[in-house]
Design a protein around this motif. Structure first.
Motif, PDB file in Angstrom:
ATOM      1  N   VAL A  52     -10.078   7.625   8.625  1.00  0.00           N
ATOM      2  CA  VAL A  52      -8.711   7.780   9.145  1.00  0.00           C
ATOM      3  C   VAL A  52      -8.256   6.427   9.671  1.00  0.00           C
ATOM      4  O   VAL A  52      -8.571   6.030  10.796  1.00  0.00           O
ATOM      5  N   ARG A  53      -7.518   5.704   8.827  1.00  0.00           N
ATOM      6  CA  ARG A  53      -7.073   4.355   9.180  1.00  0.00           C
ATOM      7  C   ARG A  53      -5.656   4.123   8.695  1.00  0.00           C
ATOM      8  O   ARG A  53      -5.190   4.747   7.738  1.00  0.00           O
ATOM      9  N   THR A  54      -4.974   3.201   9.359  1.00  0.00           N
ATOM     10  CA  THR A  54      -3.616   2.819   8.987  1.00  0.00           C
ATOM     11  C   THR A  54      -3.546   1.303   8.861  1.00  0.00           C
ATOM     12  O   THR A  54      -4.005   0.582   9.745  1.00  0.00           O
ATOM     13  N   ASP A  55      -2.983   0.837   7.750  1.00  0.00           N
ATOM     14  CA  ASP A  55      -2.752  -0.593   7.551  1.00  0.00           C
ATOM     15  C   ASP A  55      -1.266  -0.892   7.718  1.00  0.00           C
ATOM     16  O   ASP A  55      -0.409  -0.077   7.347  1.00  0.00           O
ATOM     17  N   GLN A  56      -0.951  -2.051   8.252  1.00  0.00           N
ATOM     18  CA  GLN A  56       0.426  -2.543   8.317  1.00  0.00           C
ATOM     19  C   GLN A  56       0.629  -3.554   7.196  1.00  0.00           C
ATOM     20  O   GLN A  56      -0.123  -4.532   7.099  1.00  0.00           O
ATOM     21  N   VAL A  57       1.615  -3.298   6.347  1.00  0.00           N
ATOM     22  CA  VAL A  57       1.896  -4.173   5.212  1.00  0.00           C
ATOM     23  C   VAL A  57       3.399  -4.467   5.201  1.00  0.00           C
ATOM     24  O   VAL A  57       4.209  -3.564   4.985  1.00  0.00           O
ATOM     25  N   ASP A  58       3.764  -5.711   5.472  1.00  0.00           N
ATOM     26  CA  ASP A  58       5.171  -6.128   5.453  1.00  0.00           C
ATOM     27  C   ASP A  58       6.051  -5.240   6.328  1.00  0.00           C
ATOM     28  O   ASP A  58       7.188  -4.916   5.971  1.00  0.00           O
ATOM     29  N   GLY A  59       5.528  -4.820   7.457  1.00  0.00           N
ATOM     30  CA  GLY A  59       6.305  -3.991   8.375  1.00  0.00           C
ATOM     31  C   GLY A  59       6.232  -2.503   8.095  1.00  0.00           C
ATOM     32  O   GLY A  59       6.779  -1.702   8.859  1.00  0.00           O
ATOM     33  N   PHE A  60       5.556  -2.095   7.019  1.00  0.00           N
ATOM     34  CA  PHE A  60       5.386  -0.682   6.677  1.00  0.00           C
ATOM     35  C   PHE A  60       4.027  -0.193   7.179  1.00  0.00           C
ATOM     36  O   PHE A  60       3.062  -0.960   7.253  1.00  0.00           O
ATOM     37  N   LEU A  61       3.932   1.095   7.493  1.00  0.00           N
ATOM     38  CA  LEU A  61       2.663   1.729   7.833  1.00  0.00           C
ATOM     39  C   LEU A  61       2.144   2.456   6.600  1.00  0.00           C
ATOM     40  O   LEU A  61       2.860   3.261   5.996  1.00  0.00           O
ATOM     41  N   THR A  62       0.918   2.176   6.221  1.00  0.00           N
ATOM     42  CA  THR A  62       0.323   2.798   5.044  1.00  0.00           C
ATOM     43  C   THR A  62      -1.050   3.335   5.423  1.00  0.00           C
ATOM     44  O   THR A  62      -1.952   2.562   5.730  1.00  0.00           O
ATOM     45  N   ASP A  63      -1.198   4.642   5.404  1.00  0.00           N
ATOM     46  CA  ASP A  63      -2.481   5.263   5.720  1.00  0.00           C
ATOM     47  C   ASP A  63      -3.414   5.149   4.515  1.00  0.00           C
ATOM     48  O   ASP A  63      -2.971   5.175   3.368  1.00  0.00           O
ATOM     49  N   ARG A  64      -4.695   5.045   4.781  1.00  0.00           N
ATOM     50  CA  ARG A  64      -5.675   4.911   3.700  1.00  0.00           C
ATOM     51  C   ARG A  64      -5.978   6.295   3.117  1.00  0.00           C
ATOM     52  O   ARG A  64      -6.810   7.040   3.628  1.00  0.00           O
ATOM     53  N   GLY A  65      -5.307   6.583   2.031  1.00  0.00           N
ATOM     54  CA  GLY A  65      -5.355   7.938   1.499  1.00  0.00           C
ATOM     55  C   GLY A  65      -4.319   8.747   2.247  1.00  0.00           C
ATOM     56  O   GLY A  65      -4.246   8.706   3.478  1.00  0.00           O
ATOM     57  N   PHE A  66      -3.459   9.450   1.533  1.00  0.00           N
ATOM     58  CA  PHE A  66      -2.389  10.207   2.177  1.00  0.00           C
ATOM     59  C   PHE A  66      -3.003  11.332   3.003  1.00  0.00           C
ATOM     60  O   PHE A  66      -3.713  12.190   2.489  1.00  0.00           O
ATOM     61  N   GLN A  67      -2.738  11.323   4.300  1.00  0.00           N
ATOM     62  CA  GLN A  67      -3.257  12.334   5.218  1.00  0.00           C
ATOM     63  C   GLN A  67      -2.123  12.840   6.092  1.00  0.00           C
ATOM     64  O   GLN A  67      -1.148  12.129   6.348  1.00  0.00           O
ATOM     65  N   LEU A  68      -2.280  14.072   6.566  1.00  0.00           N
ATOM     66  CA  LEU A  68      -1.328  14.650   7.496  1.00  0.00           C
ATOM     67  C   LEU A  68      -2.082  15.222   8.689  1.00  0.00           C
ATOM     68  O   LEU A  68      -3.250  15.597   8.573  1.00  0.00           O
ATOM     69  N   LEU A  69      -1.409  15.298   9.817  1.00  0.00           N
ATOM     70  CA  LEU A  69      -1.998  15.849  11.040  1.00  0.00           C
ATOM     71  C   LEU A  69      -1.372  17.214  11.293  1.00  0.00           C
ATOM     72  O   LEU A  69      -0.150  17.325  11.430  1.00  0.00           O
ATOM     73  N   ASN A  70      -2.203  18.250  11.337  1.00  0.00           N
ATOM     74  CA  ASN A  70      -1.693  19.606  11.544  1.00  0.00           C
ATOM     75  C   ASN A  70      -1.868  19.985  13.014  1.00  0.00           C
ATOM     76  O   ASN A  70      -2.993  20.173  13.487  1.00  0.00           O
TER      77      ASN A  70
END
Length: 439
Positions: A52-70
């Motif tokens: 469960v990780r998030t990268d910042q790329v050019d001001g965008f947030l991109t999670d490693r593998g599409f995940q959702l929080l329920n």
């Protein structure tokens, strides 16, 4: 999300060593520290969170593998300050691209506007209504018990998802909607996953609307790690665990740490060489994120392939910034698409995913509409989830191998709920258990 500094080397001794700073390891460490135990967490990576990780790329947030929080997960409500995450809910529905156009389906209570006449006629015919009722019947029966999760995951009732949907008589648009939506959730396009586990997931979707934290999915493990300041040691890959007369010695890249108790809370594949516990079969995913100049739609709905023969590898895609504005800079738009990556198969091709996503989203020009999209990042995650084949029993006992407690979503359910529950259970086992002793 920026990386956390590695910090100083791990100490030579601790009461408990937790291997892995994923969700299970962090929850285990927090529970132990709250009980007054001295805890050291050793993490091989440069950030907490595991998968469960998030990268910042050019001001965008991109999670490693599409995940959702329920937010309906009981463990989240019990262990996490969900409001502090600033959850941005996705629409409670999906859009199915078919030969006849786009059909939308939504939760009848949470998103009634997603049920226009054309979708109602296509998806809720009387026979299919009965078929859907047959599929969810075990869920309804389980809801009437004191322990619905345990009832749903009963070994006696379990079969594969495909067999359960076939037995219910689901077909046509509704079957394709279920197949494609669930394939993206459990990363299984063959329907080999436990039907009982899938029903448990559907129960959680019925009780809550998943979303994305304002700072990305990586905000969840960072919140769990906050009370553990000084206890988490990054870039400390554990190489082996040696039994000693008074406990164990954990050998890692920074040296070694002696401990009375050890919890291995990594994923199942990293745990295997440390514990000898057989790793589960993997489920993989490839997720691509694009900055797009003008999104084809602004709802944030998940778009699925409902064609009789799928047109490409994508299992779901969406204009994420429409539902989660914090994922994109002001005035810009973010699209994600995910494809299942089967074990041993080549990864889905970048251009094939772009063309398929553009078609599913109805981009001007169809599949060629992705020509103006800017690829921000492509995440290839071959070990995204552990496979859960039937029969799948609820609440397996805490596993110990040679005195080492093993935790992780591979010991429970392949979900955030499962990881948190497993970590808390492992901590309770340590609190109840005498110190490791040489046999």
């Amino acid at each position: 999300m920026s990386s956390t500094p590695p910090g100083p080397g791990a100490p030579a001794h601790a009461e408990v060593v937790v291997v892995g700073a994923g969700l299970a390891g962090l929850e285990c460490a927090r529970t132990l520290r709250d009980a007054g135990r001295e805890v050291v967490v050793l993490e091989a990576g440069d950030q907490v969170g595991g998968r469960v990780r998030t990268d910042q790329v050019d001001g965008f947030l991109t999670d490693r593998g599409f995940q959702l929080l329920n937010p309906s997960y009981p463990a989240l409500r019990h262990h996490v300050d969900v409001p502090a995450l600033g959850l941005q809910s996705l629409p409670a529905g999906a859009a199915l691209r078919t030969e006849r156009g786009l059909l939308r389906a939504g939760h009848p209570l949470a998103a009634p506007r997603l049920l226009p006449d054309d979708a109602r006629l296509a998806l809720v015919r009387p026979r299919q209504t009965l078929a859907a009722a047959r599929f969810v019947a075990p869920l309804v029966r389980a809801a009437a018990t004191r322990r619905p999760a345990a009832a749903l995951l009963s070994r006696g009732q379990d079969t594969t998802l495909r067999a359960a949907l076939d037995r219910a008589g689901l077909h046509g648009d509704l079957r394709r909607l279920m197949d494609r939506f669930l394939a993206g959730v459990v990363l299984d396009e063959e329907g080999a996953t436990s039907a009982a586990f899938v029903r448990l997931l559907l129960r959680s979707f019925a009780l809550g609307t998943p979303g994305l934290p304002s700072a990305g999915m990586g905000a969840l493990p960072h919140q769990l790690a906050a009370p553990l300041a000084g206890a988490v040691h990054l870039e400390h890959r554990v190489e082996r665990i040696e039994r000693t007369a008074d406990g164990a010695r954990v050998h890692h890249g920074g040296g070694s740490t002696g401990a009375r108790h050890v919890v291995v809370a990594t994923d199942g594949w990293a745990a295997e060489p440390l514990t000898g516990l057989a790793a589960p079969a993997p489920r993989g995913v490839v997720t691509q994120w694009w900055a797009v100049p003008d999104p084809p739609e602004h709802t944030g709905l998940l778009h699925l392939d409902g064609f009789a023969r799928p047109r490409g590898p994508v299992v779901n895609c969406a204009v994420i910034s429409a539902a989660a504005p914090t994922y994109a800079p002001a005035g810009r738009h973010l699209v994600q698409a995910s494809a299942v990556w089967a074990a041993g198969a080549p990864a889905p091709q970048e251009q094939a995913m772009a063309r398929h996503a553009a078609e599913l989203l109805g981009a001007p020009g169809g599949p060629d509409g992705a020509a103006g999209w800017q690829l921000l990042v492509r995440h290839e995650v071959p070990l995204a989830l552990p496979a859960l084949a039937p029969p799948f029993a609820a609440r397996p006992r805490v596993v110990e191998r040679d005195g080492v407690v093993v935790a992780g979503d591979h010991r429970e359910t392949a979900s955030i709920q499962g990881a948190l529950v497993s970590g808390a259970r492992a901590a309770r086992r340590v609190l109840e258990h005498p110190a490791l002793a040489a046999s």
